[in-house]
Design a protein around this motif. Structure first.
Motif, PDB file in Angstrom:
ATOM      1  N   GLY A  30       0.823  -1.212   0.000  1.00  0.00           N
ATOM      2  CA  GLY A  30       0.000   0.000   0.000  1.00  0.00           C
ATOM      3  C   GLY A  30       0.854   1.258   0.000  1.00  0.00           C
ATOM      4  O   GLY A  30       0.573   2.218  -0.709  1.00  0.00           O
ATOM      5  N   ALA A  31       1.928   1.245   0.806  1.00  0.00           N
ATOM      6  CA  ALA A  31       2.822   2.410   0.869  1.00  0.00           C
ATOM      7  C   ALA A  31       3.501   2.651  -0.472  1.00  0.00           C
ATOM      8  O   ALA A  31       3.560   3.790  -0.950  1.00  0.00           O
ATOM      9  CB  ALA A  31       3.871   2.212   1.964  1.00  0.00           C
ATOM     10  N   LEU A  32       3.982   1.602  -1.090  1.00  0.00           N
ATOM     11  CA  LEU A  32       4.680   1.747  -2.377  1.00  0.00           C
ATOM     12  C   LEU A  32       3.720   2.106  -3.509  1.00  0.00           C
ATOM     13  O   LEU A  32       3.959   3.034  -4.276  1.00  0.00           O
ATOM     14  CB  LEU A  32       5.424   0.454  -2.722  1.00  0.00           C
ATOM     15  N   TRP A  33       2.622   1.351  -3.612  1.00  0.00           N
ATOM     16  CA  TRP A  33       1.714   1.573  -4.730  1.00  0.00           C
ATOM     17  C   TRP A  33       1.061   2.958  -4.658  1.00  0.00           C
ATOM     18  O   TRP A  33       0.890   3.615  -5.674  1.00  0.00           O
ATOM     19  CB  TRP A  33       0.633   0.482  -4.796  1.00  0.00           C
ATOM     20  N   TRP A  34       0.720   3.426  -3.461  1.00  0.00           N
ATOM     21  CA  TRP A  34       0.072   4.732  -3.349  1.00  0.00           C
ATOM     22  C   TRP A  34       0.993   5.841  -3.843  1.00  0.00           C
ATOM     23  O   TRP A  34       0.528   6.828  -4.409  1.00  0.00           O
ATOM     24  CB  TRP A  34      -0.391   4.976  -1.920  1.00  0.00           C
ATOM     25  N   GLN A  35       2.297   5.688  -3.651  1.00  0.00           N
ATOM     26  CA  GLN A  35       3.243   6.678  -4.167  1.00  0.00           C
ATOM     27  C   GLN A  35       3.188   6.706  -5.693  1.00  0.00           C
ATOM     28  O   GLN A  35       3.189   7.774  -6.306  1.00  0.00           O
ATOM     29  CB  GLN A  35       4.668   6.378  -3.679  1.00  0.00           C
ATOM     30  N   VAL A  36       3.140   5.539  -6.308  1.00  0.00           N
ATOM     31  CA  VAL A  36       3.027   5.471  -7.772  1.00  0.00           C
ATOM     32  C   VAL A  36       1.698   6.071  -8.214  1.00  0.00           C
ATOM     33  O   VAL A  36       1.649   6.900  -9.132  1.00  0.00           O
ATOM     34  CB  VAL A  36       3.150   4.006  -8.263  1.00  0.00           C
ATOM     35  N   HIS A  37       0.624   5.672  -7.556  1.00  0.00           N
ATOM     36  CA  HIS A  37      -0.719   6.101  -7.946  1.00  0.00           C
ATOM     37  C   HIS A  37      -0.898   7.621  -7.839  1.00  0.00           C
ATOM     38  O   HIS A  37      -1.530   8.235  -8.689  1.00  0.00           O
ATOM     39  CB  HIS A  37      -1.755   5.381  -7.086  1.00  0.00           C
ATOM     40  N   THR A  38      -0.338   8.220  -6.810  1.00  0.00           N
ATOM     41  CA  THR A  38      -0.554   9.654  -6.596  1.00  0.00           C
ATOM     42  C   THR A  38       0.492  10.538  -7.273  1.00  0.00           C
ATOM     43  O   THR A  38       0.254  11.723  -7.467  1.00  0.00           O
ATOM     44  CB  THR A  38      -0.596   9.991  -5.093  1.00  0.00           C
ATOM     45  N   ARG A  39       1.626   9.990  -7.622  1.00  0.00           N
ATOM     46  CA  ARG A  39       2.683  10.803  -8.236  1.00  0.00           C
ATOM     47  C   ARG A  39       2.670  10.766  -9.756  1.00  0.00           C
ATOM     48  O   ARG A  39       3.184  11.678 -10.398  1.00  0.00           O
ATOM     49  CB  ARG A  39       4.057  10.331  -7.759  1.00  0.00           C
ATOM     50  N   CYS A  40       2.136   9.719 -10.317  1.00  0.00           N
ATOM     51  CA  CYS A  40       2.139   9.576 -11.775  1.00  0.00           C
ATOM     52  C   CYS A  40       0.780   9.998 -12.326  1.00  0.00           C
ATOM     53  O   CYS A  40      -0.244   9.526 -11.844  1.00  0.00           O
ATOM     54  CB  CYS A  40       2.426   8.136 -12.174  1.00  0.00           C
TER      55      CYS A  40
END
Length: 197
Positions: free
Chosen positions: A123-133
């Protein structure tokens, strides 16, 4: 709180497509990731997957009742969409799918601690991808990569339970909430780490 009908229809439609078509392709595959990205583009603004909604809940203002209500309505719309897709795909139960409710795993959390930590980390890793890209593609491919650590079928499982006259609903509901909550907590931790750096 006023319900945004367009948002609810997008959630319902997106979850319908995911349950009807995409889950048959397995979201953890390249084809599943491409299909999910297309669904996110077609139903712009829809979360489609409960884990996305839970991440929004947990990284939003937790004291804001509208945050909980709006996202809660999204979760309900996702289950309705998935249920409608399952009813269509099974011809209202005429076609046997072999679906059986998964036992509630939270009662054996000591045996699943590594799985829980995996959900939090994913969740921590994927949310960074989801919100930054600014790309549905990046988010979908991120889910493909991390999908083994997260349950991506929450609305589908709930829809299957509902369309099976509530078979296993207590276990399915507990899993649906806990899976989303742990991924959401991971998203929150990722946001807090990012803010601290």
């Amino acid at each position: 709180m006023e319900i945004d009908k367009k948002v609810m229809m997008a959630e319902l439609g997106g979850a319908f497509v995911v349950s009807w078509v995409v889950l048959g392709m397995n979201l953890g595959t390249l084809g599943g990731a491409v299909a999910l990205a297309v669904v996110w583009m077609a139903f712009s603004g829809a979360h489609v997957l409960p884990i996305v909604t839970w991440c929004n809940i947990m990284t939003g203002d937790l004291a804001d009742q509208d945050n909980w209500m709006g996202n809660g309505m999204r979760l309900v719309a996702q289950v309705i969409g998935a249920t409608l897709a399952i009813v269509l795909a099974t011809e209202a139960g005429s076609i046997e799918t072999g679906w059986a409710a998964t036992d509630m795993w939270i009662t054996g959390i000591a045996d699943n601690i590594w799985g829980v930590l995996g959900m939090v980390a994913a969740g921590a890793l994927w949310w960074q991808v989801h919100t930054r890209c600014d790309s549905e593609w990046a988010s979908a491919f991120g889910l493909m990569v991390l999908g083994g650590a997260m349950v991506l079928t929450g609305a589908h499982e709930m829809g299957a339970s509902v369309s099976s006259m509530g078979d296993g609903i207590v276990d399915t509901l507990a899993n649906w909430v806990c899976d989303g909550l742990f991924v959401g907590v991971g998203a929150l931790i990722g946001v807090k780490i990012d803010e601290a750096i």
